[in-house]
Structures are given as structure tokens and as C-alpha cells.
Scaffold this active site. Structure first.
Site, short mmCIF file in Angstrom:
data_model
loop_
_atom_site.label_atom_id
_atom_site.label_comp_id
_atom_site.label_asym_id
_atom_site.label_seq_id
_atom_site.Cartn_x
_atom_site.Cartn_y
_atom_site.Cartn_z
N GLU A 53 29.33 -50.34 36.92
CA GLU A 53 28.13 -51.38 37.51
C GLU A 53 28.61 -52.59 37.44
O GLU A 53 28.20 -53.30 38.50
CB GLU A 53 27.15 -51.17 36.58
N PRO A 257 42.47 -39.89 35.02
CA PRO A 257 41.11 -39.58 34.36
C PRO A 257 40.41 -40.76 34.20
O PRO A 257 40.63 -41.68 34.26
CB PRO A 257 41.60 -39.16 32.81
N ARG A 258 39.11 -40.57 34.25
CA ARG A 258 37.98 -41.49 33.81
C ARG A 258 37.98 -42.25 32.63
O ARG A 258 38.11 -43.52 32.72
CB ARG A 258 36.67 -40.68 33.72
N GLY A 299 42.97 -50.58 36.07
CA GLY A 299 43.14 -51.62 37.00
C GLY A 299 44.13 -51.25 38.27
O GLY A 299 44.51 -52.31 39.20
N GLU A 300 44.50 -50.35 38.42
CA GLU A 300 45.46 -49.85 39.52
C GLU A 300 44.91 -48.63 40.75
O GLU A 300 45.52 -48.30 41.31
CB GLU A 300 46.92 -49.15 38.88
N PRO A 325 32.08 -42.50 46.29
CA PRO A 325 32.85 -42.31 47.48
C PRO A 325 33.24 -43.54 48.08
O PRO A 325 34.22 -43.39 49.33
CB PRO A 325 31.85 -41.36 48.33
N GLU A 327 34.89 -46.33 47.49
CA GLU A 327 36.12 -46.74 47.33
C GLU A 327 37.30 -45.88 48.16
O GLU A 327 38.00 -46.50 48.67
CB GLU A 327 36.77 -46.79 45.93
#
Length: 412
Positions: A53, A257-258, A299-300, A325, A327
Site C-alpha cells: 500500500e 516469494p512474497r 527491492g529488486e 498486474p 508492475e
């Protein structure tokens, strides 16, 4: 409202016990509005749940900061670190106060916010009520309300009307959410132009050095990214990837992974599946014959989207509502997703209607999608990019910032 407050009051000892076990002493103090956190008197208060968010609201926060101080709150230390890392002038951040009247009274007294901007669906009744009782405006941007959540709120119709009646401005993500908010009692006068903040987010470009180092071993037309996966999805994805490998051994998978802390569980799974793999945190550049690259860093994502011609969007093979979707579309990736996408239902429905994404549910369907020709893959990615490139989003954001600052005049 009184019943909600009574329930929270009764649960306070349980909440306090959880804080004691989970948080450091400074973090507990911040949540109770008793800490020595950096304060920002007279700021616009912006609240977002966590990294997703807050990242979507980055442009909004930056624009608001040009009109006066901004105080950002979030639910966890990772979100706090994210905002601190931006280094925006005039923007401070701390953990959100608990939704308890006494805590909120202290928080508001300490910070004297000019108004509250809520991101997406972080609608906490006491927080909103505390601001409204003081005559301070409450606004919701990129508001999202699923059918299931609307049914739950409808069971508390009195509370819903009270809270929605306190909202001075609401910009919904989509027409469905807007209609559901109105049916629960939101005033027509509070409706603002619709905006999904994720359409205003420009993904950070990848590091040029990393991209140059990895491109030779992760060719874009042979590389698929599984982005923000959850438990229960990795198994299906890996089975589909293994089926595709039988026909095209040059395929490569980036598994992101998340939650990177799942690295050990995913490592065990990869070993069981007999796939060769390397973890980004340990091996900056995998060997050419490495089949799976485990993206266990933060961050990648811009780098991974740049390397992958196809992206599976996680949270959609299991019922987590599906992740963004926007990004992968911004990078021209061909999008794969499962059947659970309620978080972005209108957007995914548009993508599917225009043949700009592919619904997959089984390993066989995943394998078939991974074996498409580079030309087909590129065409689907280009269609998604063109469809979701919202030229009006920036103008809508500017309009909302003007409306917010008009409701929250800077008296300094």
C-alpha cells in the site's frame, strides 16, 4: 460504535500481550503513542497497511509533502523502514497507533494532524471517528471493497453508516468498489474521481550492472518470473516448470516469494523436486545451467521484471486475491495468473478480454504457457503494457492532491 469500542477494550489485555511478545520496547511505545518517535505537528496523516500500500502511495505522499508536512503510519516495521528509505523532505513515519480511543487521543494530541488519508481498505472505526469528532477531514484514496467485505460490513450496518458518514472524500479503485461503498451509506457528495494508485507507480529501474551481469544467464525470452508467491503456489508452479523443461531445457525460473523469509521452505521444496537452484542472497550470479534462481532479497523487483519475458502473478493460485498486474505490465511481461484475483478483478477481467493475460490453474496449463513462442510472448506483454498504461492517472492524482490539500489547509 459503542459495541465495537467495548469489544476492543475487553481485548486490550490480549493485544498488549501480543505486543509484548512480538515488538521491541520502542515499537510497543510507538503503537501506544507513548514513544519518543519523531513527531510532525500539523501534518497530513497518511496511513497504509504495509509495503504494498505504501509503495503504491509513494507518488501521492511525495506530492502532498510539497504542500506541507506529512506523517505516514503503517502496521509493521518493514513498512516504516521502506518510507524512511525514501528520504522525502517533510515526511516522517512511525508505527500506527492502536485503534483504541485513549491511544488515539494521545496520538492526535501529540501530532495535531490536519487530516487523515487512508490508503485502500485500512478503515479502522475508532481512528476515523476520533478524527471526525474533532472536525478533521477523513479521506480514502484507492479505496477497495470486495463483495465479501461488503457483505461483512452490511451485517454491521449501523457501524458502517457511522464510519462512512464521517468520510469527506473517497476515491475508489474501480466502479464496483465505489458502488459497494455507496450502498453501505457513503454520501454521493464524498465521491471523488476513481484512481488505482498502482497506476501512478513508476517501477524503479533495475541496476544497470546487475542487469548486464544476469542477462547472459537469464535470457528474457527463456525466463519466467513467479512473483510474490504464497505457500501452496510454489508446488504448482514448479510442477508446471518441470513439465516445460522436458520440451525446452533452456527455460529458467526466477522464484520471488512474497515473503523472503520462506527461503528455507522453498529450498527444501526445490531439492525435493530435483531442480538445480541458487539463492540471490548467497550467489549474485547463478551458473548458466542453474534452472531456478531464488529471489530472496528485497527491492529488486524491477530487475526481475526486466529479465523475465513472462511473469506469473502470485496470490492467485491460492485465495489471496491476486497481486498487482500493473508492475509486470509496465515492463511488458506476458502475464500469467490463477483464478483468484478479487483484489484487481476489473483489471484482470480487462486483461483477459483483450487477450493480454493468461489464466492458468494446473501444471499442464502453466507448461503450455511457458512453451509459447517468443513472438507470442512479446505480443501478449505488449498488449498488457498498452492496456494498463493509464494516461489519465497522473491528472487524476493531481486533482486528488488538490482536493486533499483544500480539505487540509496548511496553517503554518
Amino acid at each position: 460504535m459503542r459495541l465495537y469500542q467495548l469489544i476492543l477494550t475487553l481485548l486490550f489485555p490480549v493485544l498488549l500481550a501480543r505486543l509484548w511478545l512480538r515488538d521491541s520496547a520502542p515499537d510497543r511505545a510507538e503503537r501506544l503513542a507513548r514513544g519518543t518517535s519523531e513527531r510532525s505537528s500539523g501534518a497530513v496523516w497518511v496511513h497504509g497497511a504495509s509495503n504494498g500500500e505504501l509503495t503504491s502511495a509513494k507518488s501521492l505522499i511525495l506530492q502532498l509533502s510539497r504542500h506541507g508536512p506529512v506523517l505516514v503510519t503503517c502496521n509493521n516495521p518493514t513498512g516504516r523502514a521502506l518510507v524512511q528509505g525514501w528520504g522525502f523532505d517533510g515526511v516522517t513515519v512511525q508505527l500506527a497507533p492502536l485503534d483504541l480511543p485513549r491511544v488515539l487521543d494521545r496520538f492526535i494530541a501529540q501530532n495535531a494532524p490536519r487530516g487523515l488519508v487512508v490508503i485502500e481498505n485500512e478503515i479502522w472505526p475508532n481512528r476515523i471517528d476520533a478524527m471526525a469528532r474533532r472536525g478533521l477531514p477523513v479521506m480514502v484514496v484507492s479505496a477497495r471493497l470486495s463483495q465479501g467485505s461488503a457483505r461483512n460490513w452490511a451485517r454491521l450496518s449501523g457501524l458502517a453508516r457511522h464510519i462512512l458518514g464521517a468520510i469527506r472524500l473517497l476515491s475508489a479503485q474501480d466502479a464496483g468498489s465505489e458502488d459497494r461503498f455507496r450502498s453501505l451509506g457513503l454520501s454521493a457528495d464524498a465521491i471523488a474521481p476513481r484512481l488505482n494508485l498502482k497506476t501512478t507507480l513508476l517501477p524503479d529501474p533495475p541496476d544497470a550492472g546487475d542487469l548486464a551481469a544476469l542477462s547472459p544467464v537469464l535470457a528474457r525470452d527463456k525466463t519466467v518470473l513467479a512473483a510474490s508467491t504464497h505457500p501452496g503456489e510454489d508446488e504448482i508452479i514448479l510442477q508446471g516448470f518441470k513439465l516445460a523443461l522436458q520440451q525446452d531445457p533452456d527455460l529458467r525460473l526466477i522464484l520471488a516469494p512474497r515473503h523472503p523469509k520462506r527461503r528455507e521452505a522453498i529450498t527444501r521444496l526445490l531439492t525435493e523436486e530435483g531442480l538445480t537452484f541458487a539463492a540471490r542472497s548467497l550467489i549474485p550470479r547463478p551458473a548458466p545451467d542453474t534452472q531456478v534462481y531464488l529471489a530472496d532479497t528485497l527491492g529488486e523487483m524491477g530487475l526481475w521484471y526486466s529479465l523475465a519475458g513472462t511473469t506469473f502473478v502470485g496470490g492467485s493460485l491460492v485465495d489471496h486475491g491476486g497481486h498487482t498486474p500493473f508492475e509486470p505490465a509496465a515492463f511488458g511481461c506476458a502475464i500469467l495468473h490463477g483464478p483468484y484475483y478479487s483484489n484487481f478483478s476489473d483489471t484482470y477481467d480487462r486483461l483477459r478480454t483483450e487477450n493480454a493475460s493468461t489464466l492458468v490453474q494446473t501444471p499442464d496449463e502453466i507448461a503450455a504457457a511457458l512453451l509459447r513462442s517468443p513472438k507470442t510472448q512479446a505480443a501478449i506483454g505488449e498488449a498488457a503494457h498498452d492496456l494498463l498504461q493509464d494516461q489519465n492517472a497522473a491528472k487524476t492524482l493531481d486533482l486528488l492532491v488538490d482536493q486533499i490539500t483544500e480539505l487540509c489547509p496548511n496553517g503554518q
